[in-house]
Design an enzyme around this catalytic site. Structure first.
Site, PDB file in Angstrom:
ATOM      1  N   LYS A  72       6.280   4.023  16.851  1.00 35.07           N
ATOM      2  CA  LYS A  72       6.247   2.950  15.853  1.00 35.07           C
ATOM      3  C   LYS A  72       7.417   3.104  14.903  1.00 35.07           C
ATOM      4  CE  LYS A  72       3.097   0.431  12.807  1.00 35.07           C
ATOM      5  NZ  LYS A  72       1.681   0.256  12.420  1.00 35.07           N
ATOM      6  N   ASN A 100       6.506  -1.271  11.302  1.00 33.56           N
ATOM      7  CA  ASN A 100       5.691  -0.818  10.182  1.00 33.56           C
ATOM      8  C   ASN A 100       5.976  -1.696   8.959  1.00 33.56           C
ATOM      9  OD1 ASN A 100       4.034   0.974   8.565  1.00 33.56           O
ATOM     10  ND2 ASN A 100       4.584   2.615   9.972  1.00 33.56           N
ATOM     11  N   SER A 159       6.106   5.328   8.552  1.00 38.02           N
ATOM     12  CA  SER A 159       5.435   5.031   7.290  1.00 38.02           C
ATOM     13  C   SER A 159       6.364   5.376   6.129  1.00 38.02           C
ATOM     14  CB  SER A 159       4.138   5.826   7.165  1.00 38.02           C
ATOM     15  OG  SER A 159       3.614   5.713   5.845  1.00 38.02           O
ATOM     16  N   ASN A 184       5.379   6.064   3.202  1.00 41.84           N
ATOM     17  CA  ASN A 184       4.585   6.734   2.180  1.00 41.84           C
ATOM     18  C   ASN A 184       4.424   8.237   2.383  1.00 41.84           C
ATOM     19  OD1 ASN A 184       4.058   4.207   0.894  1.00 41.84           O
ATOM     20  ND2 ASN A 184       2.565   3.778   2.499  1.00 41.84           N
ATOM     21  N   THR A 185       5.092   8.792   3.402  1.00 43.87           N
ATOM     22  CA  THR A 185       5.108  10.237   3.620  1.00 43.87           C
ATOM     23  C   THR A 185       6.554  10.701   3.506  1.00 43.87           C
ATOM     24  OG1 THR A 185       3.164  10.208   5.066  1.00 43.87           O
ATOM     25  CG2 THR A 185       4.648  12.099   5.260  1.00 43.87           C
ATOM     26  N   PHE A 213      -1.130   8.321   4.445  1.00 38.12           N
ATOM     27  CA  PHE A 213      -1.831   9.012   5.530  1.00 38.12           C
ATOM     28  C   PHE A 213      -3.089   9.716   5.036  1.00 38.12           C
ATOM     29  CE2 PHE A 213       1.951   9.743   8.698  1.00 38.12           C
ATOM     30  CZ  PHE A 213       1.978   8.379   8.965  1.00 38.12           C
ATOM     31  N   ASN A 231       0.828  -1.197   0.000  1.00 37.21           N
ATOM     32  CA  ASN A 231       0.000   0.000   0.000  1.00 37.21           C
ATOM     33  C   ASN A 231       0.864   1.249   0.000  1.00 37.21           C
ATOM     34  OD1 ASN A 231      -0.448   1.946   2.519  1.00 37.21           O
ATOM     35  ND2 ASN A 231       0.195  -0.048   3.334  1.00 37.21           N
TER      36      ASN A 231
END
Length: 469
Positions: free
Chosen positions: A328, A357, A286, A288-289, A202, A198
């Site tokens: 995390k 993560n 994450s 993805n940021t 966020f 994925n």
């Protein structure tokens, strides 16, 4: 009867999807879907379009319709005790689960959240095995199996998800300002590997929307406490309950993509949402940021945690005190990075770590998959060994003094037990639940209980870090 009406509504929605896919493929409608179509389910004049690459087969259409009918007719028998009905409901959910594969992964995700928010999921009325009860941070968990952040991002279905039988549910990541996240498509199934990639980025409705939902639920909980008699079942549940009800609620905080002050974003999340949380998580891992994982550096992490802890501790708290604060981290960190994080966590007395993560790495078998090279974080079975190795390292680096939540690749009770023996006080999952549905939860709890009993343990806490003793 309300349960039956909800199932009927779910059947209507599923039949609508069948009609749409039939229109796309040019395949004739099954009988039940055709009736819905004729009487205005999606309109009687739907136009046919060019078939997609993989035509919808009669078998898939028929299976979807039959299973929808079975669910809607519902073997709900009011003369049976609640435990028996609960068992039937979980078994019945296995029939519905394949239907979700007919949907695009993100659409299936949204449908699952909607179903849980509407009570269209089984409710666990059977007590958890006593051996699974555990206590962490002064919070009592009926079992150590939790739902990881990323599933219920906006706290839409907390009550339904806790009702399935999770010991705890973590919502989020929640950003201060609403944001759409990355462009679609951004979720990809790697079914044969039990994995998901994925790159949501966020996507969040923002802290005010989440605060409104959690505030309403908190008020409902308080009202129930004052109106339920002390001798009710609710009183028995209360010993395991938290601020969200008969389970523990974690709130995972993120930062906005365009924010230039990460600490301000996390502090805002603490100020707004901590009053509703049994524990808080700072998500700095994450993939993805852009730039988020840089916050895992020693100096950056130390500065961030100091500000967030200060914000939390400066708030007014009752006898229960402030919620524990966790961090995390990613599974892709070097040994030096892990040592730095452990040092900061011990020095600042952080309450716990979530490990880990998703990963940006791609095992060879995953990389060769049609979606294997998609950008984003990989979760599911391929992550089990990597995340568990990081868990082992952090348990040793923190000398077992910091409670750890083990997450990544858990798809059985044996996997959960592996995490616990490696140092996890609690365990989370996501991908396996997405693939297998609600029926997976009672199964994994039963398997974990069997593992503990087989090795002679009387509780989860006895087995935490057993590999190092």
């Amino acid at each position: 009867m309300a349960y039956s009406r909800r199932l009927l509504l779910l059947r209507v929605l599923l039949n609508r999807q069948v009609v749409r896919e039939s229109a796309q493929s040019g395949a004739p409608l099954p009988a039940s879907a055709a009736l819905l179509h004729t009487f205005g389910g999606v309109g009687a004049t739907a136009k046919k379009i060019a078939p997609p690459r993989s035509r919808l087969t009669w078998r898939r259409l028929l299976t979807g319709t039959v299973l929808g009918s079975v669910i809607a007719s519902g073997a709900y028998v009011g003369t049976r005790d609640e435990a028996t009905i609960s068992g039937w409901a979980f078994e019945g959910s296995k029939l519905a689960n394949p239907l979700f594969r007919l949907f695009d992964p993100e659409d299936a995700h949204r449908l699952a959240i909607w179903a849980a928010s509407q009570g269209l999921v089984p409710k666990e009325n059977r007590p958890d095995p006593a051996i699974l009860a555990t206590e962490v941070w002064g919070r009592k968990f009926s079992n150590p199996i939790g739902l990881a952040a990323g599933f219920d991002k906006n706290a839409e279905a907390v009550e339904g998800l806790l009702g399935i039988g999770f010991g705890f549910v973590e919502v989020g990541s929640v950003t201060p300002v609403p944001q759409e996240g990355n462009p679609k498509p951004r979720v990809f199934r790697l079914h044969e590997h039990g994995a998901i990639i994925n790159r949501y980025g966020f996507n969040s409705e923002g802290i005010m929307a989440v605060a409104k939902r959690l505030g309403a639920q908190h008020g409902k909980r308080k009202l129930a406490e004052t109106t339920k008699p002390a001798t009710s079942m609710y009183a028995d549940e209360k010993q395991f309950g938290g601020k969200a009800g008969p389970g523990i609620l974690g709130v995972n905080l993120g930062k906005n993509k365009t924010s230039t002050d990460a600490s301000s974003d996390y502090v805002q999340g603490v100020h707004t949402l901590s009053q509703y949380a049994d524990y808080l998580v700072i998500n700095i891992s994450s993939p993805n940021t852009p730039g988020l994982r840089k916050l895992q550096g020693r100096k950056e992490l130390k500065d961030l945690i100091k500000k967030v802890l200060s914000a939390r501790d400066d708030m007014q708290w009752g006898e229960e005190g402030p919620p524990p604060l966790l961090v995390k981290i990613a599974p892709d960190l070097s040994k030096e990075d892990l040592a730095d994080i452990a040092a900061v966590v011990l020095t600042l007395r952080v309450d716990g770590l979530v490990i880990s993560n998703t990963t940006v790495s791609r095992p060879e078998e995953v990389g060769s998959h049609i979606h294997g090279k998609e950008t984003g974080g990989l979760s599911g079975k391929p992550l089990l060994a990597m995340s568990t190795n990081v868990l082992r390292d952090m348990f040793q680096l923190t000398r077992g003094k910091v409670p750890l939540i083990g997450v990544g690749g858990v798809s059985s009770g044996e996997d959960a037990y592996l995490k616990i023996r490696a140092g996890a006080s609690l365990v989370q999952l996501y991908s396996a639940f997405a693939y297998e549905g609600p029926a997976f939860i009672p199964r994994i709890k039963a398997e974990l209980a069997a593992c503990l009993e087989a090795d002679g343990y009387k509780s989860v806490s006895e087995a935490v870090g057993a590999d190092f003793r």
